[in-house]
Design an enzyme around this catalytic site. Sequence first.
Site, PDB file in Angstrom:
ATOM      1  N   CYS A 166       0.758  -1.312  -0.478  1.00 24.39           N
ATOM      2  CA  CYS A 166       0.174  -0.145   0.087  1.00 24.39           C
ATOM      3  C   CYS A 166       0.986   1.405  -0.240  1.00 24.39           C
ATOM      4  O   CYS A 166       1.165   1.871  -1.013  1.00 24.39           O
ATOM      5  CB  CYS A 166      -1.081  -0.531   1.513  1.00 24.39           C
ATOM      6  SG  CYS A 166      -0.172  -0.314   2.630  1.00 24.39           S
ATOM      7  N   SER A 167       0.818   1.723   0.662  1.00 22.43           N
ATOM      8  CA  SER A 167       1.840   3.021   1.332  1.00 22.43           C
ATOM      9  C   SER A 167       2.424   3.191   2.377  1.00 22.43           C
ATOM     10  O   SER A 167       2.393   4.631   2.607  1.00 22.43           O
ATOM     11  CB  SER A 167       0.548   4.214   0.641  1.00 22.43           C
ATOM     12  OG  SER A 167      -0.076   4.690   1.593  1.00 22.43           O
ATOM     13  N   CYS A 168       2.222   2.448   3.197  1.00 26.16           N
ATOM     14  CA  CYS A 168       3.530   2.747   4.464  1.00 26.16           C
ATOM     15  C   CYS A 168       4.075   4.028   4.834  1.00 26.16           C
ATOM     16  O   CYS A 168       5.520   3.545   3.549  1.00 26.16           O
ATOM     17  CB  CYS A 168       3.368   1.505   4.647  1.00 26.16           C
ATOM     18  SG  CYS A 168       1.937   0.186   5.116  1.00 26.16           S
TER      19      CYS A 168
END
Lengths: 216, 115
Positions: free
Chosen positions: A119-121
């Site tokens: 995702c976009s951690c």
Amino acid sequence: MDAHDHHHDHTATAAPQTEAPPGYYETMETALRELLVEKKLIGAGEIRRQIEVLDSRTPALGAKVVARAWVDPDFRRRLLANGRTACEQDFGISFYDDTELIVLENTEKVHNLVVCTLCSCYPRPVLGLPPDWYKQKAYRARAVRDPRAVLAEFGTIIPDDVEIRVSDSTAVVRFLVLPRRPEGTENFSEEELTALVTRDSMIGVVPVQLQTGILS
Amino acid sequence: MPEPASGTATPSLHTVKSFGDQPVWKAGDAIRISVRYPIAHYRVPRYIRGKRGLVEMVIARALVNNEEEGFGRNAGQLGYYYRVAIPLQELWPDYVGSPNDNLRIEVFETWLEKN
């Protein structure tokens, strides 16, 4: 049909449309948020406060951490041992999302690159919101598949005898790259060093460089 | 034997640790990522499943197994995440960069097997 031979009314679209109609996920978010507020599970003030928390985090925080690590060996040691604790204790940076922070030190022999393939951690407590390219599938897929090509597209050529370590953040740990201190900065103050550190250097896609000054 | 005063820590040499109290793996252990595709919430990307690597370090804090947490089951489900190193050539047999290039990723205990 002739392009000029149309008779629909233009006045409907002539009025300035400042916003597109909300999309699917936007509508869902609004509905969920209103429900949570209506059921008194969260308050409007809490939502606003959390947005303020997010807005207060920018790469300027990370840059201070990096510059301190460059000038203070004791801080550097503690930062590498436990990134979260060192940021909390020395800079008062809170980890509101309860993530851990591992600081990855670039050296002559190792270059670190950070990605979140799922995702976009991102280390938001110290860097704020991630750049758009960090969230796009092309970067997420290619950073682990062909990191040297991705780096080259950022203008970063890593010699073959330097090991590339790609850290994929998937769960509870976030990563901050500690870039190498550029040569020629021996007499720089901590403040001057801070000004050199860019967001992208702390993700690992570029080194920290002295301003080369295109015009100078 | 007198009861300990309430609120004071009494050192004990014979406590039995519950499952999940202690990490199963240690730095340097050779591991393989499990190959399974459960229906749940978990944080294991497909591209590492079945791949071999080494444990670099234990992530310090024991945490709930989010695969179970997704179903609302939290009690007794603590375990550890491990930072694991996997060569890029293990992930991608046609990888053309340096053979030293590698991935570091955190994987929950229940997804690691002895290699």
